[in-house]
Design a protein around this motif. Structure first.
Motif, PDB file in Angstrom:
ATOM      1  N   UNK A 146      12.753 -14.453   9.115  1.00 43.63           N
ATOM      2  CA  UNK A 146      12.773 -12.993   9.227  1.00 43.63           C
ATOM      3  C   UNK A 146      12.437 -12.298   7.912  1.00 43.63           C
ATOM      4  N   UNK A 147      12.081 -13.059   6.880  1.00 48.77           N
ATOM      5  CA  UNK A 147      11.961 -12.495   5.543  1.00 48.77           C
ATOM      6  C   UNK A 147      10.552 -12.162   5.123  1.00 48.77           C
ATOM      7  N   UNK A 148      10.281 -12.205   3.814  1.00 52.08           N
ATOM      8  CA  UNK A 148       8.960 -11.872   3.283  1.00 52.08           C
ATOM      9  C   UNK A 148       7.858 -12.699   3.935  1.00 52.08           C
ATOM     10  N   UNK A 149       6.796 -12.017   4.339  1.00 56.84           N
ATOM     11  CA  UNK A 149       5.675 -12.676   4.989  1.00 56.84           C
ATOM     12  C   UNK A 149       5.809 -12.826   6.488  1.00 56.84           C
ATOM     13  N   UNK A 179      18.967  -9.708   4.873  1.00 57.73           N
ATOM     14  CA  UNK A 179      19.731 -10.866   4.405  1.00 57.73           C
ATOM     15  C   UNK A 179      18.989 -11.681   3.340  1.00 57.73           C
ATOM     16  N   UNK A 180      17.750 -11.291   3.071  1.00 56.76           N
ATOM     17  CA  UNK A 180      16.949 -12.015   2.084  1.00 56.76           C
ATOM     18  C   UNK A 180      17.045 -11.318   0.728  1.00 56.76           C
ATOM     19  N   UNK A 181      17.059 -12.114  -0.305  1.00 51.77           N
ATOM     20  CA  UNK A 181      17.044 -11.571  -1.658  1.00 51.77           C
ATOM     21  C   UNK A 181      18.372 -11.023  -2.130  1.00 51.77           C
ATOM     22  N   UNK A 182      19.482 -11.394  -1.471  1.00 46.99           N
ATOM     23  CA  UNK A 182      20.792 -10.892  -1.907  1.00 46.99           C
ATOM     24  C   UNK A 182      21.738 -12.046  -2.248  1.00 46.99           C
ATOM     25  N   UNK A 183      21.154 -13.178  -2.622  1.00 50.22           N
ATOM     26  CA  UNK A 183      21.943 -14.327  -3.059  1.00 50.22           C
ATOM     27  C   UNK A 183      22.918 -14.775  -1.973  1.00 50.22           C
TER      28      UNK A 183
END
Length: 260
Positions: A146-149, A179-183
């Protein structure tokens, strides 16, 4: 007494909610909440198509959660002694054939509709119809989710809005982008897919996506002035801007800090 829902009445509801021709929508539905729909899932799909038109875009989640590691199954679980056999025998994901699980009747019909394109992710696929639909769902590889790309990011870049027609807020697929990029934690997943023409069982590490907090977070999101709320019979419906993934991300960060 509930009112019958027809294609024409649903089109009126959607237009009154502010949906415009040429708009991009990520759609979630609960057919049962809408009441008695004349024509069922077909009516819902075709009403949406007519409102946004071919210059618009519709996307729905067509996930296949049963194509996953049986060690993680809870509803229902299966005996431990079955796990290896399931991993060896589970049919691989094929976007033309594999049915959705837990998505509802509308997405299941939508994925089979003419000119609808489905992405290749073996667990978290999406399907799209309309302008640039094929391009938007392309390149949805196993490690993208669900993240980048992903198609989710492309919908955000397109300033798509999320449309809930009676479905719960914790079903908001687009918010998984937060939920991506938040450790956050990662997790090992497993599924069956086709690689180089052969069926294989693949394990992969990925962000541990979890929609459980979305319901409570969403209750605050939908109070914002740029969210339009309306009802159709028992269905509470929301039209939500795509940029709400940012306050969702802030809420998730605060929640995780508190839990620590």
């Amino acid at each position: 007494m509930k009112q019958m829902v027809t294609k024409s009445s649903l089109i009126n509801h959607l237009k009154e909610a502010g949906i415009q021709r040429g708009e991009s929508l990520f759609v979630h539905t609960s057919l049962s909440k809408l009441g008695w729909v004349c024509g069922g899932a077909q009516t819902v799909i075709e009403a949406l198509q007519e409102v946004v038109g071919p210059s618009g875009l519709l996307m729905m989640a067509t996930q296949t959660g049963d194509n996953s590691d049986p060690a993680e199954w809870e509803a229902p679980p299966v005996p431990v002694e079955w796990w290896q056999t399931i991993r060896a025998e589970m049919p691989p994901y094929e976007k033309e054939k594999t049915s959705t699980r837990g998505m509802g009747r509308v997405p299941e019909l939508f994925r089979n509709y003419p000119n609808v394109y489905r992405s290749a992710h073996p667990m978290w696929s999406v399907a799209a119809w309309g302008e640039d639909a094929q391009t938007l769902v392309s390149g949805h590889s196993i490690d993208v989710g669900f993240g980048p790309g992903s198609p989710i990011e492309r919908m955000i870049e397109r300033h798509a809005r999320v449309l809930h027609l009676g479905s719960p807020l914790d079903a908001t697929t687009l918010w998984h982008y937060a939920e991506y990029g938040i450790d956050g934690p990662t997790k090992m997943f497993g599924c069956a897919l086709i690689e180089q023409g052969e069926r294989v069982w693949r394990t992969f590490e990925h962000t541990d996506v979890n929609s459980d907090p979305f319901g409570a977070i969403g209750e605050n999101i939908v109070k914002q002035k740029d969210v339009h709320t309306f009802t159709i019979n028992d269905a509470t419906c929301y039209l939500i801007p795509a940029n709400t993934w940012e306050p969702v991300q802030h809420a998730l960060i605060a929640l995780r800090s508190w839990l620590r």
